[in-house]
Enzyme design. Structure first.
Site, PDB file in Angstrom:
ATOM      1  CB  CYS A  11      -0.922   0.005   1.214  1.00  0.00           C
ATOM      2  SG  CYS A  11      -1.983   1.462   1.298  1.00  0.00           S
ATOM      3  NE  ARG A  59      -6.250  -7.247  -3.717  1.00  0.00           N
ATOM      4  CZ  ARG A  59      -5.075  -7.886  -3.804  1.00  0.00           C
ATOM      5  NH1 ARG A  59      -4.983  -9.017  -4.459  1.00  0.00           N
ATOM      6  NH2 ARG A  59      -3.995  -7.375  -3.244  1.00  0.00           N
ATOM      7  CB  CYS A  96      -5.046   3.873  -4.607  1.00  0.00           C
ATOM      8  SG  CYS A  96      -4.207   2.273  -4.724  1.00  0.00           S
ATOM      9  N   GLY A  97      -1.883   4.871  -3.479  1.00  0.00           N
ATOM     10  CA  GLY A  97      -0.502   5.132  -3.872  1.00  0.00           C
ATOM     11  C   GLY A  97      -0.002   4.206  -4.957  1.00  0.00           C
TER      12      GLY A  97
END
Length: 270
Positions: free
Chosen positions: A81, A204, A212-213
Site C-alpha cells: 500500500c 480490492r 491509492c498510492g
C-alpha cells in the site's frame, strides 16, 4: 488498545503500534476497526511490528527494522500500500522509532525505502512496475480496456474518454478473474494535459477510496504508455489531493503528504 489515525491524500488508516508482535488480528477485528459508523473508520489497518518477530518478514530484518503489516478494510491481507507506507513512515519518525531522513521498511511486497522531506512530504521508492499486458474492466455496464500493472499488488489502469467524475464506483467493477484470481485494484483516469492525469480507484477489499498510492504509480505507467513514454514525472490528481509519481529506467517513486490526525484507545476488546 492504542491506535493512531493518519492519512495520505485522504487515503486513511488506523495505525496499531505492536512492536513486540503481541496482537493477533482477525479479519472481523480489522473490519470492525475500519467500519465508518461503528468503528474508528479507515481504508485499512497498519500494524507496526518489528520485522524480526514476524515469520513472513524475518528475512527482511537485516535491511529493515520495522514491518508494515497491512490489512484492507474488509480484513483481508494485502501485499503493499503506497499511501499506507508513507503514513507508516510518518508514524515511525513522529513516534521516535526511526530517524528523519531515509530508511527502509519491510512489506509483503519487499523492502521499500522511504524519505521524509523538509516540507512534510513523504516519498518512497516503489520499485520497478511490472507490466503484464492488458485486460478489461466493466463499470456501469461499459467495458474499459486497461494496462495490467503489478506493483507488488495487482492493478488494472484504464484510460477513459468521459470524465471519471461521472463514473459509478459504488460497486466493484467486473474484471477477468482468470487474469486476476485474487482480485484487482481498478483505476480509471483521464489525461488532463501535459504529464497530468485525474484518477479514481476502486481498491480490492476496501471499495472506492480517496486515493491509492500503488494505483497512482500504475496509472502513471499506463499514462506514459499511452503517450509513448516509459519515464518522466507525472502529477496524479485524486479525490483527496495530488501525488507525484516519477518513473525511471529501473524504479518508480511516489511522493505526497502524509499526516497523523488523532490518537487514542480502542475500548472494544480485540
Amino acid at each position: 488498545m492504542r491506535f493512531v489515525k493518519g492519512h495520505g491524500t485522504e487515503n486513511d488508516f488506523v495505525i496499531l503500534p505492536d512492536p513486540d508482535a503481541r496482537l493477533d488480528l482477525s479479519a472481523p477485528q480489522v473490519a470492525a476497526l475500519c467500519h465508518r459508523r461503528t468503528g474508528i473508520g479507515a481504508d485499512g489497518v497498519l500494524r507496526v511490528v518489528r520485522a524480526k518477530l514476524c515469520p513472513e518478514a524475518a528475512e527482511q530484518s537485516g535491511e529493515a527494522e520495522w514491518f508494515m503489516d497491512y490489512r484492507n478494510a474488509d480484513g483481508s491481507i494485502a501485499e503493499m500500500c503506497g499511501n499506507g507506507l508513507r503514513v507508516f513512515a510518518r508514524y515511525l519518525v513522529d513516534a521516535g522509532l526511526a530517524a528523519p531522513g531515509e530508511f527502509a521498511v519491510a512489506t509483503r511486497g519487499g523492502v521499500k525505502r522511504v524519505r521524509l522531506g523538509a516540507a512534510g512530504d513523504v516519498s518512497t521508492d516503489m520499485g520497478m512496475p511490472r507490466v503484464l499486458g492488458e485486460s478489461h474492466a466493466v463499470v456501469g455496464g461499459r467495458e474499459y480496456r486497461g494496462v495490467n500493472v503489478n506493483m507488488g499488488n495487482p492493478h488494472l489502469a484504464c484510460l477513459v474518454e468521459e470524465p471519471v467524475s461521472g463514473l459509478d464506483l459504488g460497486r466493484e467493477p467486473e474484471f477477468d478473474r482468470g487474469v486476476y484470481p485474487e482480485g484487482v485494484n481498478v483505476e480509471l483516469f483521464n489525461a488532463v494535459g501535459g504529464r497530468t492525469v485525474s484518477m479514481r480507484v476502486h481498491e480490492r477489499g476496501s471499495g472506492e477510496t480517496r486515493s491509492c498510492g500503488t494505483g497512482a504509480v500504475a496509472t502513471a505507467v499506463a499514462a506514459a504508455r499511452a503517450a509513448g513514454e516509459t519515464t518522466g514525472t507525472w502529477e496524479v490528481r485524486v479525490l483527496g489531493g495530488t501525488v507525484t509519481v516519477t518513473l525511471t529506467e529501473d524504479t518508480s517513486h511516489l511522493a505526497g503528504p502524509a499526516v497523523l490526525v488523532a490518537s487514542g484507545e480502542w475500548p472494544a476488546a480485540l
